[in-house]
Motif scaffolding. Structure first.
Motif, PDB file in Angstrom:
ATOM      1  N   ASP A 256     -20.031  15.014   4.968  1.00  0.00           N
ATOM      2  CA  ASP A 256     -18.790  14.296   4.672  1.00  0.00           C
ATOM      3  C   ASP A 256     -18.252  14.574   3.280  1.00  0.00           C
ATOM      4  OD1 ASP A 256     -18.808  13.179   7.173  1.00  0.00           O
ATOM      5  OD2 ASP A 256     -19.753  11.293   6.536  1.00  0.00           O
ATOM      6  N   ASP A 257     -19.099  15.004   2.344  1.00  0.00           N
ATOM      7  CA  ASP A 257     -18.627  15.214   0.986  1.00  0.00           C
ATOM      8  C   ASP A 257     -18.026  16.619   0.762  1.00  0.00           C
ATOM      9  OD1 ASP A 257     -21.006  16.542   1.244  1.00  0.00           O
ATOM     10  OD2 ASP A 257     -21.867  15.839  -0.654  1.00  0.00           O
TER      11      ASP A 257
ATOM     12  N   GLU B  93     -13.235  14.372   6.341  1.00  0.00           N
ATOM     13  CA  GLU B  93     -11.961  13.771   5.935  1.00  0.00           C
ATOM     14  C   GLU B  93     -11.455  14.293   4.591  1.00  0.00           C
ATOM     15  OE1 GLU B  93      -9.893  11.719   7.394  1.00  0.00           O
ATOM     16  OE2 GLU B  93     -11.019  11.147   9.191  1.00  0.00           O
ATOM     17  N   ARG B  94     -12.313  14.862   3.767  1.00  0.00           N
ATOM     18  CA  ARG B  94     -11.873  15.327   2.447  1.00  0.00           C
ATOM     19  C   ARG B  94     -11.172  16.693   2.478  1.00  0.00           C
ATOM     20  NH1 ARG B  94     -16.432  13.742  -2.099  1.00  0.00           N
ATOM     21  NH2 ARG B  94     -16.579  11.522  -1.600  1.00  0.00           N
ATOM     22  N   VAL B  95     -11.299  17.414   3.567  1.00  0.00           N
ATOM     23  CA  VAL B  95     -10.711  18.752   3.671  1.00  0.00           C
ATOM     24  C   VAL B  95      -9.207  18.628   3.879  1.00  0.00           C
ATOM     25  CG1 VAL B  95     -10.623  20.878   5.041  1.00  0.00           C
ATOM     26  CG2 VAL B  95     -12.826  19.778   4.556  1.00  0.00           C
ATOM     27  N   ASN B  96      -8.403  19.324   3.025  1.00  0.00           N
ATOM     28  CA  ASN B  96      -6.945  19.239   3.183  1.00  0.00           C
ATOM     29  C   ASN B  96      -6.295  20.534   3.660  1.00  0.00           C
ATOM     30  OD1 ASN B  96      -6.867  20.852   0.873  1.00  0.00           O
ATOM     31  ND2 ASN B  96      -6.466  19.127  -0.490  1.00  0.00           N
TER      32      ASN B  96
ATOM     33  N   SER C 220      -6.458  14.251   6.830  1.00  0.00           N
ATOM     34  CA  SER C 220      -6.340  14.780   5.465  1.00  0.00           C
ATOM     35  C   SER C 220      -5.761  16.194   5.435  1.00  0.00           C
ATOM     36  CB  SER C 220      -7.717  14.790   4.795  1.00  0.00           C
ATOM     37  OG  SER C 220      -8.649  15.520   5.583  1.00  0.00           O
TER      38      SER C 220
ATOM     39  N   ASN D 129     -15.218  19.255   0.657  1.00  0.00           N
ATOM     40  CA  ASN D 129     -13.747  19.211   0.604  1.00  0.00           C
ATOM     41  C   ASN D 129     -13.091  20.582   0.733  1.00  0.00           C
ATOM     42  OD1 ASN D 129     -14.170  20.315  -1.942  1.00  0.00           O
ATOM     43  ND2 ASN D 129     -13.811  18.373  -3.005  1.00  0.00           N
TER      44      ASN D 129
END
Length: 289
Positions: A4-5, A27-30, A51, A7
């Motif tokens: 999860d960490d 969720e951190r990947v944009n 995200s 990105n």
């Protein structure tokens, strides 16, 4: 499993992972960078988080087992060839957040049946649905002003397409080999019918050409169709070389004020029985008939 960490997932990170079948992106990947999952031939399911704003070029190209994908409301751009040749992909819905879909983004998605386009896109890029041979119906949103060349080339199951009056440009070959398309109303702001636009449209029975069209390109109706006659609007002043070459058309009405008929325009139109040429015509090219 991706922690999860995370990105950033690097370009081509999983390219060619032939046994990978399921991915949950943190969720951190944009951004889904170029070639990230390219040629993951067993990938059937992927969850894209809210995200993500950009799906870069070829990110999922050649993922031949991918059946469905949900584009979240956060995505604004889908780049060139992002889902190229995803042969099992059957449906796609674009949220209104998507304002750009790149060229060839869904080219070769031969199982794609259902497409719901975003109301925020202004251009349908070239080859975007080329070879999508299972699409039957498609509605172009009112936001679109331009449809690029070969956008629907080879969409052989396409029976009906609704093009809004906002469209001012249609590229060459845009409906070429759409063999199930039976009729089409060309938007009234179109002033040029480009080359090969209806080539091999075998089921085409009716075309409505707007009164501002001034130019008809080459090979517009080249190949087989069941369109028997065509009435050209008063706005047209010239027909380019080979416009209707080798077509089974039998009746042509040429408008008054027409100036020239280019070389080979009606060459080998063996069923042509009736054509009226007005007095305004000053030039008939070599091999025109």
């Amino acid at each position: 499993y991706i922690p999860d960490d995370v990105n950033i997932i690097g370009s081509g990170a999983f390219e060619g992972c032939k046994s990978l079948n399921n991915v949950i992106i943190p969720e951190r990947v944009n951004k889904i960078l170029s070639d990230t999952f390219r040629k993951c031939k067993s990938l059937t399911n992927i969850i894209i988080p809210n995200s993500v704003t950009i799906i870069e070029q070829r990110a999922f190209s050649h993922c031949k087992s991918l059946v469905n994908i949900i584009i979240p409301n956060s995505v604004t751009v889908i780049e060139d060839y992002a889902f190229y040749n995803c042969k099992s992909l059957s449906s796609i819905t674009f949220p209104n957040s998507v304002n750009k879909i790149g060229c060839g983004a869904f080219e070769g998605c031969s199982s794609l049946v259902e497409v719901s386009l975003s109301n925020s896109i202004s251009e349908i890029e070239h080859d975007i649905f080329s070879g999508c041979s299972s699409i039957i119906n498609l509605a172009i949103p009112n936001s679109v002003i331009k449809i690029g060349y070969s956008a629907f080339f080879g969409c052989s199951s396409l029976e009906q397409i609704s093009i809004p009056d906002s469209v001012i440009s249609l590229g060459h070959d845009v409906f070429s080999r759409c063999s199930s398309l039976s009729n089409l109303i060309i938007p009234h702001k179109i002033n040029e019918i480009r080359s090969s636009i209806f080539q091999d449209c075998l089921s085409l029975t009716q075309i409505t050409i707007p009164n501002i069209v001034e130019i008809i390109g080459r090979h517009v109706l080249f190949g087989e169709t069941i369109l028997n006659g065509i009435e050209l609007p008063e706005s047209i002043k010239t027909l380019n070389n080979n416009s209707f070459i080798e077509h089974d058309i039998n009746t042509v009405i040429i408008p008054n004020n027409f100036k020239s008929i280019g070389p080979d325009t009606f060459y080998k139109c063996s069923l042509l029985t009736d054509i009226i040429i007005p007095d305004s015509v000053t030039s008939i090219g070599e091999g025109a008939f």
